[in-house]
Each structure stands twice: as C-alpha cells, then as structure tokens.
Design a protein around this motif. Structure first.
Motif, PDB file in Angstrom:
ATOM      1  N   UNK A  70       0.817  -1.212   0.000  1.00  0.00           N
ATOM      2  CA  UNK A  70       0.000   0.000   0.000  1.00  0.00           C
ATOM      3  C   UNK A  70       0.852   1.263   0.000  1.00  0.00           C
ATOM      4  N   UNK A  71       2.160   1.085  -0.093  1.00  0.00           N
ATOM      5  CA  UNK A  71       3.020   2.274  -0.241  1.00  0.00           C
ATOM      6  C   UNK A  71       4.126   1.990  -1.254  1.00  0.00           C
ATOM      7  N   UNK A  72       3.661   1.577  -2.435  1.00  0.00           N
ATOM      8  CA  UNK A  72       4.565   1.180  -3.510  1.00  0.00           C
ATOM      9  C   UNK A  72       5.566   2.291  -3.828  1.00  0.00           C
ATOM     10  N   UNK A  73       5.119   3.530  -3.682  1.00  0.00           N
ATOM     11  CA  UNK A  73       5.997   4.641  -4.055  1.00  0.00           C
ATOM     12  C   UNK A  73       7.240   4.729  -3.171  1.00  0.00           C
ATOM     13  N   UNK A  74       7.224   4.041  -2.028  1.00  0.00           N
ATOM     14  CA  UNK A  74       8.408   4.051  -1.160  1.00  0.00           C
ATOM     15  C   UNK A  74       9.436   2.999  -1.566  1.00  0.00           C
ATOM     16  N   UNK A  75       9.036   2.091  -2.454  1.00  0.00           N
ATOM     17  CA  UNK A  75       9.911   0.960  -2.751  1.00  0.00           C
ATOM     18  C   UNK A  75      11.269   1.370  -3.338  1.00  0.00           C
ATOM     19  N   UNK A  76      11.318   2.295  -4.317  1.00  0.00           N
ATOM     20  CA  UNK A  76      12.651   2.656  -4.843  1.00  0.00           C
ATOM     21  C   UNK A  76      13.602   3.163  -3.753  1.00  0.00           C
ATOM     22  N   UNK A  77      13.082   3.993  -2.850  1.00  0.00           N
ATOM     23  CA  UNK A  77      13.943   4.516  -1.781  1.00  0.00           C
ATOM     24  C   UNK A  77      14.376   3.404  -0.831  1.00  0.00           C
ATOM     25  N   UNK A  78      13.479   2.443  -0.594  1.00  0.00           N
ATOM     26  CA  UNK A  78      13.828   1.319   0.275  1.00  0.00           C
ATOM     27  C   UNK A  78      14.910   0.456  -0.367  1.00  0.00           C
TER      28      UNK A  78
ATOM     29  N   UNK B 251      20.202  -1.711  -0.350  1.00  0.00           N
ATOM     30  CA  UNK B 251      21.341  -2.078  -1.201  1.00  0.00           C
ATOM     31  C   UNK B 251      22.592  -1.369  -0.679  1.00  0.00           C
ATOM     32  N   UNK B 252      22.430  -0.103  -0.347  1.00  0.00           N
ATOM     33  CA  UNK B 252      23.572   0.647   0.175  1.00  0.00           C
ATOM     34  C   UNK B 252      24.063   0.032   1.479  1.00  0.00           C
ATOM     35  N   UNK B 253      23.110  -0.291   2.362  1.00  0.00           N
ATOM     36  CA  UNK B 253      23.497  -0.862   3.654  1.00  0.00           C
ATOM     37  C   UNK B 253      24.308  -2.150   3.472  1.00  0.00           C
ATOM     38  N   UNK B 254      23.826  -3.057   2.620  1.00  0.00           N
ATOM     39  CA  UNK B 254      24.485  -4.360   2.533  1.00  0.00           C
ATOM     40  C   UNK B 254      25.781  -4.322   1.731  1.00  0.00           C
ATOM     41  N   UNK B 255      25.872  -3.428   0.749  1.00  0.00           N
ATOM     42  CA  UNK B 255      27.152  -3.320   0.050  1.00  0.00           C
ATOM     43  C   UNK B 255      28.194  -2.659   0.948  1.00  0.00           C
ATOM     44  N   UNK B 256      27.762  -1.653   1.719  1.00  0.00           N
ATOM     45  CA  UNK B 256      28.709  -1.011   2.647  1.00  0.00           C
ATOM     46  C   UNK B 256      29.191  -2.018   3.683  1.00  0.00           C
ATOM     47  N   UNK B 257      28.270  -2.846   4.150  1.00  0.00           N
ATOM     48  CA  UNK B 257      28.626  -3.842   5.147  1.00  0.00           C
ATOM     49  C   UNK B 257      29.704  -4.779   4.611  1.00  0.00           C
ATOM     50  N   UNK B 258      29.649  -5.036   3.305  1.00  0.00           N
ATOM     51  CA  UNK B 258      30.658  -5.877   2.684  1.00  0.00           C
ATOM     52  C   UNK B 258      31.928  -5.088   2.381  1.00  0.00           C
TER      53      UNK B 258
ATOM     54  N   UNK C 296      15.589  -8.629   2.935  1.00  0.00           N
ATOM     55  CA  UNK C 296      16.269  -9.887   2.647  1.00  0.00           C
ATOM     56  C   UNK C 296      16.605 -10.013   1.171  1.00  0.00           C
ATOM     57  N   UNK C 297      15.697  -9.571   0.314  1.00  0.00           N
ATOM     58  CA  UNK C 297      15.956  -9.624  -1.131  1.00  0.00           C
ATOM     59  C   UNK C 297      17.174  -8.769  -1.468  1.00  0.00           C
ATOM     60  N   UNK C 298      17.301  -7.609  -0.799  1.00  0.00           N
ATOM     61  CA  UNK C 298      18.437  -6.720  -1.062  1.00  0.00           C
ATOM     62  C   UNK C 298      19.735  -7.320  -0.504  1.00  0.00           C
ATOM     63  N   UNK C 299      19.644  -7.957   0.653  1.00  0.00           N
ATOM     64  CA  UNK C 299      20.831  -8.587   1.216  1.00  0.00           C
ATOM     65  C   UNK C 299      21.333  -9.681   0.276  1.00  0.00           C
ATOM     66  N   UNK C 300      20.385 -10.441  -0.243  1.00  0.00           N
ATOM     67  CA  UNK C 300      20.728 -11.510  -1.168  1.00  0.00           C
ATOM     68  C   UNK C 300      21.425 -10.944  -2.412  1.00  0.00           C
ATOM     69  N   UNK C 301      20.884  -9.853  -2.929  1.00  0.00           N
ATOM     70  CA  UNK C 301      21.482  -9.227  -4.108  1.00  0.00           C
ATOM     71  C   UNK C 301      22.924  -8.811  -3.804  1.00  0.00           C
ATOM     72  N   UNK C 302      23.110  -8.211  -2.624  1.00  0.00           N
ATOM     73  CA  UNK C 302      24.450  -7.739  -2.273  1.00  0.00           C
ATOM     74  C   UNK C 302      25.432  -8.903  -2.181  1.00  0.00           C
TER      75      UNK C 302
END
Lengths: 365, 74
Positions: A186-194, A199-206, A235-241
């Motif tokens: 119900x807040x699809x418009x937030x998805x790109x920012x999420x 993605x930033x969090x998990x790549x930085x973590x690596x 989780x999907x973003x962590x997996x991508x990273x």
C-alpha cells in the motif's frame, strides 16, 4: 533474547509516502506522552523499528528499551520471561532472574506479538498494566515498575475481541494510542527509496562500492506484492548484495520467485502525456525514475538519451523499419535520424521483430 | 504433458523484466519432460543469474507441470 538493548543505530524508517508521513507525524506527536501505544501491522512492516523511534523521541530515551516477543515462549515461560522468577520457583530456576518488566525499568518495554498471548496470561498482564507492579514467579515481594508499554500486534485486536480471542479489558488498556503501519503493497511509491537504502546498507557492510540499480529491478520490485513486507524486501536486497558481481544490480540478481510473481498492477506513475501515441516502453522508461520522487540524482542527459532511444524505437516499430517514415513521425530529417540511431547504438533496429528488445535494453541499460 | 507452449508461458512471466534489463531467456527446445534455455544479453555470463533463474524457473515449471523434470541452462 538479550539484555536491555540500546536502540540499534540502523533503525531507520524509510518512506515519504502519504501513509508513512502520517505515521511519522503521529510518532512525533506521541513522543512526549507516557501512554501505552498499540502498534498494529502485518509481519515485517516495522513494528519494532517504530517502537524504537517512539522510545528515542520520548523522555525515556536514555533509559533501556527492551523488546520481547510474546510468541517466542510457551505459555508457562511467558510469565517467567516478563516478570522474572526467584530461585527454586520451578525446576531449572537455579537463581533469581529479573523479568523484562524489571529490565526495562525507567524505560520502554515493547511487547511484540501481543496477539499471541494466551487468554489465561492476558489476565495477569492486565493486572500488571493496571497496578504497575509485578511479582516474580515464586516470589512474595511486590515490585513497582516504571515502564512505558508499547504493544505490537499483527492482527486487528478489536476483531479478536469480537471473536472472543482477546480480552476486551486488556484491549482497551492497550489501545490508548493506536498506530497502524501500512503493508508495503500500500506504499509502492516508497519501494525505490527502500531498495536504495538496503542495497547501500548491505554493500557497505561488505566494504564494497554501492552499485547502480537498474530500472528493471526497481520496476519488478514495485510490481511484486511483498507478503513479508519490508523485512522480505530487506532480505531480497541482502541476497542481491551477496551475489551481484557485475557492478550493476540487474534482474539476473533478483530471485526468480520475485520476478515470477511481479504481476501486480503497473505502478501508478504520474506520466506527462506525450503528444504522440505513447509506446509502452517510453512510458516505462520516461516515467519510472521520476516517480521515484526522492532525492536520488537523475542524469538529465542520460534520461534524454533514453527517451530519445525509446521514441526512435517506437517510430521505427510503427513504420515497420522504414526510416524515412520514422523520421517523418519524429519530425526530423531522414539523415538526422540515421545519425541518432547510430549515436544510440541501435544498429540492429532495422529488424522490426527485434526492435522492442534492442531498444528497450538500450533505453534502460 | 510438457509442451513448448506451456514452458513459454512460464518464461513469459520473467521475460519482460529481463528484456527491460537488456537480456533475454530463450527456449532452445523441449526434450521429453525437460527443457533447455539460454540466457542472452547482459546477465548471460553471470553465474548468479544462472543460479537464480535456474532454481526459480525450474520450480515454477514444476508447479505448472508436475511431470516436468529438468531445466537445462546453456
């Protein structure tokens, strides 16, 4: 579960949608309050994160924030977990142990999964909330506790009351400041920012550079329904990273289970209506990133090139590969069209049946 | 019965996203209860893409056709 936790520094809530702005505004309003908050939201919508936000905004922010899931323990153990026990209260109780209420003294206690508390336990909880005192299991002492309660529920407690599964008196005791978190769909418009955030969090973590994310990935994420909400997206973003090696996050890194079920409605994007009949690829390419409506930089030149490529693709398709006709449609000279086709790298654009694909890829890549 | 059409109908669910990202998944053929596909475009050489697509698409094919056996990614 561990001892009282300080609020995790990574607890941030991402979202600029109307629904989330309403949540943030309410959190701000109730910050100075001492009253009980009831946070309702599907699994993965961020109930605990919201509870930490409320705690951080309150006068109790320098005191402990203790989170406990009431679903984690068997019925008999909930009591010992919440109220503590004295040595010898039951087999295995080899020493005195304070409960979560005592650990949170002076601070905030987040009682998650309150909808999973069995009816028999609800009575005891009600009494504690009313008297603000606890008794350890096997103890005789009555201990006063000073905690602010935030309760979390996946289900609509009022509905559960109607069904006889939740005590009405406890519901009213908890439902002083009700706060509802919207599901991600119900807040699809937030998805790109999420996506950008995680993605930033998990790549930085690596310890790696944060790669760009293709529009196709964002598009697929926006059409998927996310039954597990933000937690599933994280989780999907962590997996991508973990698996992305090519320097750009593309659909190849996205779990096929997401792609296969990304059949929700096309994101409702404010599209400036073009004067010409809009080919779908133009719609998608031109509108999607603008609808992201956050502060991610957008390359004007890049976007113009993409739009150019997709409009040329549309004209070539409509004209069945006839460049003279395509040039007319675009109101440019035939020779100019040739130059621009080359500049966009659309060398194979003459073959009509492959146009869409080549152009789509050129346009979005 | 595993047919080209039924395999295509599953592939067509992921295809738009792959095409939008400059790639594609091509059905090379159906042999008995198995099928072979090829990845083309930007994700073609990526081992992760092979694995994500292989696992997910094969599972979806089995959901549609319980008799489906193996998906070969070439």
């Amino acid at each position: 579960m561990t001892s009282p936790t300080l609020v995790a520094s990574e607890s941030v809530v991402v979202g600029r949608s109307v629904r989330m702005r309403a949540v943030f505004d309410f959190v701000r309003v109730i910050g100075s309050s001492e009253s009980t908050v009831l946070v309702t939201g599907e699994s993965g919508t961020g109930k605990e994160v919201t509870a930490t936000l409320i705690h951080q905004g309150s006068r109790r922010r320098h005191r402990p924030f203790v989170a406990v899931s009431c679903a984690l323990f068997s019925e008999t153990l909930i009591e010992s977990e919440l109220f503590g026990h004295e040595r010898g209260a039951f087999t295995g109780a080899i020493k005195d142990r304070p409960g979560r209420f005592e650990m949170a003294d002076g601070g905030t206690l987040f009682l998650d999964d309150i909808d999973d508390v069995p009816l028999s336990m609800q009575v005891k909880l009600l009494r504690v909330l009313q008297n603000r005192t606890i008794e350890r299991l096997g103890g005789t002492r009555t201990v006063p506790v000073n905690v602010r309660i935030i309760a979390g529920s996946k289900k609509d407690l009022q509905q559960m009351v109607a069904e006889g599964k939740f005590r009405e008196d406890l519901f009213y005791r908890l439902n002083v400041l009700p706060l509802t978190l919207p599901p991600l769909r119900e807040r699809i418009e937030d998805i790109p920012a999420l996506i950008d955030h995680f993605i930033e969090r998990y790549f930085r973590r690596k310890g790696e550079d944060v790669p760009p994310i293709s529009e196709a990935v964002k598009h697929a994420f926006m059409r998927y329904r996310w039954p597990g909400n933000v937690r599933e997206l994280e989780n999907a973003c962590e997996r991508i990273a973990q698996i992305c090696t090519c320097g750009t996050v593309r659909v190849g890194c996205v779990a096929a289970s997401i792609l296969l079920h990304a059949d929700g409605p096309m994101p409702d994007l404010p599209t400036p209506a073009p004067a010409v009949a809009p080919p779908t690829v133009v719609d998608r390419v031109a509108a999607a990133p603008i609808a992201a409506a956050d502060d991610t930089p957008i390359s004007l030149d890049g976007r113009i090139r993409e739009l150019e490529a997709s409009l040329i693709g549309w004209a070539l398709k409509v004209s069945h590969g006839n460049k003279s006709r395509a040039a007319e449609l675009l109101q440019i000279k035939r020779s100019t069209l040739g130059d621009r086709i080359n500049r966009c790298g659309l060398g194979h654009a003459d073959a009509p049946e492959h146009e869409d694909r080549h152009l789509a890829s050129a346009a979005i890549a | 019965m595993v047919t080209k059409e039924r395999v295509e109908s599953v592939l067509s669910r992921v295809r738009p996203f792959m095409q939008a990202d400059g790639g594609d998944i091509e059905l090379l053929g159906v042999e008995g209860n198995s099928a072979s596909v090829r990845l083309t475009g930007v994700c073609a050489g990526c081992p992760s893409a092979h694995m994500t697509l292989y696992l997910g698409v094969e599972m979806a094919l089995r959901e549609q056709m319980p008799e489906f056996e193996t998906l070969r990614v070439r």
